[in-house]
Design an enzyme around this catalytic site. Structure first.
Site, mmCIF file in Angstrom:
data_model
loop_
_atom_site.group_PDB
_atom_site.id
_atom_site.type_symbol
_atom_site.label_atom_id
_atom_site.label_comp_id
_atom_site.label_asym_id
_atom_site.label_seq_id
_atom_site.Cartn_x
_atom_site.Cartn_y
_atom_site.Cartn_z
ATOM 1 N N MET A 72 0.827 -1.334 -0.107
ATOM 2 C CA MET A 72 -0.111 0.005 0.139
ATOM 3 C C MET A 72 0.808 1.169 -0.142
ATOM 4 S SD MET A 72 -3.119 -1.255 2.505
ATOM 5 C CE MET A 72 -4.211 0.114 2.186
ATOM 6 N N SER A 73 0.676 2.123 -1.061
ATOM 7 C CA SER A 73 1.409 3.305 -1.185
ATOM 8 C C SER A 73 0.806 4.508 -0.548
ATOM 9 C CB SER A 73 1.822 3.382 -2.751
ATOM 10 O OG SER A 73 0.548 3.727 -3.354
ATOM 11 N N GLY A 74 -0.645 4.360 -0.142
ATOM 12 C CA GLY A 74 -1.145 5.707 0.101
ATOM 13 C C GLY A 74 -2.038 6.233 -0.966
ATOM 14 N N VAL A 127 -4.590 5.790 -4.722
ATOM 15 C CA VAL A 127 -5.787 5.039 -4.872
ATOM 16 C C VAL A 127 -5.707 3.647 -5.590
ATOM 17 C CG1 VAL A 127 -7.872 5.183 -6.646
ATOM 18 C CG2 VAL A 127 -6.684 7.361 -5.645
ATOM 19 N N ASP A 128 -4.894 3.154 -6.424
ATOM 20 C CA ASP A 128 -4.601 1.934 -6.891
ATOM 21 C C ASP A 128 -4.453 1.011 -5.951
ATOM 22 O OD1 ASP A 128 -5.205 3.097 -9.617
ATOM 23 O OD2 ASP A 128 -3.122 3.328 -9.754
ATOM 24 N N SER A 129 -3.190 1.197 -4.889
ATOM 25 C CA SER A 129 -2.961 0.157 -4.223
ATOM 26 C C SER A 129 -4.215 0.042 -3.037
ATOM 27 C CB SER A 129 -1.877 0.296 -3.502
ATOM 28 O OG SER A 129 -1.745 1.579 -2.840
ATOM 29 N N CYS A 163 13.251 -0.606 -8.347
ATOM 30 C CA CYS A 163 12.458 -0.837 -7.403
ATOM 31 C C CYS A 163 11.418 -1.889 -7.314
ATOM 32 C CB CYS A 163 11.545 0.569 -7.033
ATOM 33 S SG CYS A 163 10.850 0.644 -5.354
ATOM 34 N N CYS A 197 10.477 8.901 -6.885
ATOM 35 C CA CYS A 197 10.379 9.400 -5.460
ATOM 36 C C CYS A 197 11.286 10.223 -4.858
ATOM 37 C CB CYS A 197 9.806 8.121 -4.664
ATOM 38 S SG CYS A 197 11.306 6.977 -4.423
#
Length: 366
Positions: free
Chosen positions: A10-12, A14-16, A104, A202
């Site tokens: 979870m990246s924060g 929408v997709d995850s 990554c 990032c």
């Protein structure tokens, strides 16, 4: 029968978050996880990393709480620094153009995080990437396909995934569009339903990768000479690491016609510029290949090849080489093929394989 267990990356975003919802709805036991990859101390004072910030972590935690499963932040900074940041810098200093998002995925999301998942007794890692994984029952191999929504397809950055990783990865968004994913987030009342997608590296959110490299290494990259295609000095540049093949903007050269970066010599610290037509090549050599339908390429194969993320796949033939290399020959010359970038091969939506461009062969050089 016990339920399958999944670790949700979870990246924060929408997709995850939607991937987490779909996995939870499919009656998996879920654990949410974010990898803390990077601190902001090497960024300019007014900049923040484009991912894994405190706000991102709180957004991801909010979604996990809403869905009723635990959420953890894993410290992955040492791995990220060693395997992504340092490689990024080495690549630029050698004259190539790196692809840190693929690194990554290779070393963090589907290696470090996969190992964490197995330690926690999980059967799968789940991500919000737009691509599809299917098992070919005849061969027993796991195959990677482009997303149903080709405008969001991310198979290019997943071309490094091994058979073992594919076998333990779920991509719930592969069959849907971004609009559908965002609609689900809004229906579920997720805090990040309207959050914009991050488009930046990032650790270089402002796009100034040379500034980042200088802060990280403590080096100052020395100015050098701009050369034309005949080897004549036509100006002074800011250091060869500052330029990428095909670049036009920011050269500061008045030559009567537009010129582009055509070549770099890192040993001499020179940058060669020329007209747009000098950028076209039809042949590249790739290494570090990862094949999907088979273990090794043993004979020439017709494919469509993609040599940068936003490029539509182009008709080509791939030929096996020695020491694991392969040669890709395009039907039509391609603009600004660049060492360090990934080259990914397709047969329709099926990903045949992916490698790293190590050499570009221009007309008359073969």
């Amino acid at each position: 029968m016990s339920r399958k267990k999944a670790l949700i990356a979870m990246s924060g975003g929408v997709d995850s978050s939607v991937a987490a919802y779909l996995t939870h709805r499919a009656v998996f036991d879920c654990i949410g996880a974010m990898m803390r990859l990077f601190d902001n101390d090497l960024l300019p004072a007014d900049q923040e990393s484009a991912c894994c910030s405190l706000d991102d972590a709180e957004d991801a935690r909010s979604v996990a709480h809403r869905l009723g499963f635990p959420f953890y932040v894993f410290n992955s900074k040492a791995d990220f620094e060693e395997k992504v940041i340092k490689k990024f810098i080495r690549c630029y200093e050698c004259g190539a153009t790196p692809n840190p998002c693929i690194d990554c995925n290779r070393y963090l999301k589907f290696d470090h995080l996969m190992r964490k998942a197995m330690e926690l007794g999980c059967d799968y890692v789940v991500t919000g990437h737009y691509a599809r994984i299917r098992k070919d029952e005849a061969s027993g191999r796991y195959l990677l396909y482009r997303a149903a929504d080709l405008s969001k397809d991310q198979s290019y950055v997943l071309s490094c995934l091994t058979q073992q990783q594919l076998a333990h990865t779920l991509l719930p968004l592969g069959e849907m569009s971004k609009a559908e994913a965002r609609a689900i987030a809004q229906e579920q009342g997720f805090i990040n339903a309207r959050k914009k997608d991050s488009q930046d590296i990032c650790f270089v959110p402002d796009g100034d990768y040379v500034g980042f490299m200088e802060r990280y290494t403590g080096k100052t990259y020395e100015p050098g000479k701009f050369l034309d295609l005949s080897g004549n000095v036509v100006g002074t540049h800011r250091g060869a690491v500052s330029y990428t093949i095909g670049q036009r903007k920011g050269l500061g050269l008045a030559m009567g016609a537009p010129v582009y970066v055509c070549d770099k010599n890192m040993e001499d610290n020179t940058v060669t510029v020329g007209p747009n037509e000098a950028l076209f090549s039809d042949t590249l050599i790739g290494s570090d290949w990862n094949w999907f339908p088979f273990d090794q390429l043993t004979e020439p194969l017709r494919v469509c090849a993609k040599a940068r993320y936003n490029q539509p796949p182009q008709p080509a033939t791939v030929y096996p080489g020695d020491t694991g290399n392969a040669r890709v020959v395009f039907d039509e010359p391609q603009r600004a093929l660049t060492p360090g970038q990934a080259v990914v091969l397709y047969d329709g939506d099926l990903v045949i394989g992916g490698g790293t461009i190590t050499e570009v062969i221009k007309k008359g050089e073969a």
